[in-house]
Motif scaffolding. Structure first.
Motif: not given
Length: 439
Positions: A172-176
């Motif tokens: 994953p690349a973002t918090w979301e």
């Protein structure tokens, strides 16, 4: 594993010793003797070579065998109380000439003038100009006091085999994306009986001290700060602080993550799919042997609402301003913290503290070879480029109080024992008192 900071500072003892005897330290610093560069240097250190405690002793032996002018006596201390023993010895005027300290250094030593600036230890502008810009974490009032051995940065570690099993093509690349990926792994693995936790925040487990670097990394990503720009006020009870703590809390509210499960051990055993910590923890993962071989990788931190920054760590060498031979102390420091040695520290994924373009060709070739041989260096260096000295310079102020306050209040707030707002206010109240006493 990256080592935690010591829990207790003896600031009062150090201040009293400095005030009462010149043998302890000087309020102006650099009151020792230049010397002729021929003598004995007392070096106190914890075993900073991750996974091989005898390596520091081996390096000191190599130095002693390399020349005739300086002899180094090594006193190797344990991580659990080594920093406290050094502080007590310095306060009593019986400390070492050179010792190991966290990057960022400790404000007590700096304010007391207990450390010698690098320019008094034989470092030139060309020497210090070759360091990465992050060396600014070791500056104080315009002077550089610590020679970095290596840097650490917070990164994400993930089990490639687990992600592949559940149809996830990459980290994953973002918090979301992190929350979505972690939740999917926890849910799907529960259904098929595998019982894998998609994510664990280091510090919400059996290594509670780890919550400090974890929390500060995620707070940074939300655009938060530890202190005001003048270091006079604690600023964690903020919109960014609330955003960060509520995000972390959501992992435990919906049972994506379990409080108490070891992030590292669970990761090695394949029961934790992802966690974040300093990149040098990779040496511990590799020690898992067949449990982890070919089954894991590193990635930059998932980006938060404002950035993808993370906490900076690592270790430096410092020297006593009261050393009887500053030249000899500096000669040893320049050897142990040299580009040649720092390239060796890359064996446990310690980040090279020099600009590769400003070191000798042979060292650059060694650096390039190590980077090219391990695909994990690419995300580590990407993360390095995202970070600045700011968080570490803030953390220097009130850090002994902060690290204890965060350890209690962040865990309680994220775990739901106290409301988020109360947890953040508690940190600011406690740290604020410490910042006030620094004036």
């Amino acid at each position: 594993m990256a080592r935690p900071r010591s829990r207790v500072l003896f600031a009062a003892s150090l201040a009293v010793a400095c005030a009462m005897t010149a043998s302890a330290c000087s309020t102006t610093g650099g009151a020792g003797e230049a010397g002729d560069g021929k003598g004995t240097v007392e070096f106190w250190s914890m075993p900073y070579w991750i996974g091989q405690d005898d390596k520091v002793k081996e390096l000191v032996g190599q130095f002693n065998a390399s020349q005739d002018d300086v002899t180094v006596n090594l006193t190797q201390l344990e991580w659990k109380d080594g920093r406290d023993k050094i502080k007590q010895a310095i306060a009593a005027g019986k400390g070492p000439d050179v010792w190991l300290m966290n990057n960022g250094l400790e404000l007590d030593y700096l304010k007391a003038g207990a450390l010698a600036p690098l320019d008094q230890l034989g470092y030139t502008g060309n020497d210090t100009g070759a360091f990465l810009d992050l060396v600014k974490v070791n500056e104080y009032e315009g002077e550089l006091y610590g020679a970095p051995l290596y840097f650490d940065v917070g990164v994400m570690l993930y089990r490639t085999d687990v992600l592949k099993k559940y149809g996830i093509t990459g980290p994953p690349a973002t918090w979301e994306e992190l929350k979505k990926t972690a939740s999917a792994i926890t849910t799907k693995s529960a259904a098929d009986g595998s019982g894998i936790n998609g994510w664990q925040f280091k510090g919400m487990d059996d290594h509670v001290n780890g919550i400090n670097s974890t929390w500060e990394s995620f707070l940074c990503q939300a655009g938060g700060s530890l202190t005001s720009s003048d270091y006079a006020k604690s600023t964690q009870d903020s919109e960014a602080g609330r955003t960060t703590m509520k995000y972390m809390k959501s992992f435990y509210d919906d049972k994506t993550s379990p409080v108490g499960t070891s992030a590292l051990n669970g990761f090695i055993d394949g029961k934790v799919a992802m966690f974040s910590f300093f990149q040098s923890v990779g040496a511990n993962v590799e020690a898992g042997g067949e449990k982890t071989k070919g089954k894991w990788a590193m990635a930059p931190m998932p980006k938060g609402p404002k950035s993808g920054c993370s906490m900076v760590g690592g270790h430096s060498l410092v020297a006593s301003s009261q050393s009887k031979d500053l030249k000899a102390a500096g000669a040893f420091m320049k050897w142990l913290a040299s580009p040649e040695r720092s390239a060796q520290y890359m064996d446990f994924r310690a980040i090279f503290p020099y600009q590769p373009s400003k070191v000798a060709p042979a060292v650059r070739a060694t650096y390039d070879k190590k980077v090219e041989s391990d695909p994990n260096w690419a995300p580590i260096l990407e993360q390095l480029d995202r970070n600045s000295p700011d968080l570490v310079l803030q953390d220097r102020h009130g850090w002994a109080t902060r690290w204890e306050a965060q350890k209690a209040s962040v865990v309680a707030g994220v775990g739901g024992q106290v409301p988020v707002e109360q947890a953040l206010k508690s940190i600011d109240d406690e740290v604020g008192k410490a910042l006030g006493s620094e004036k």
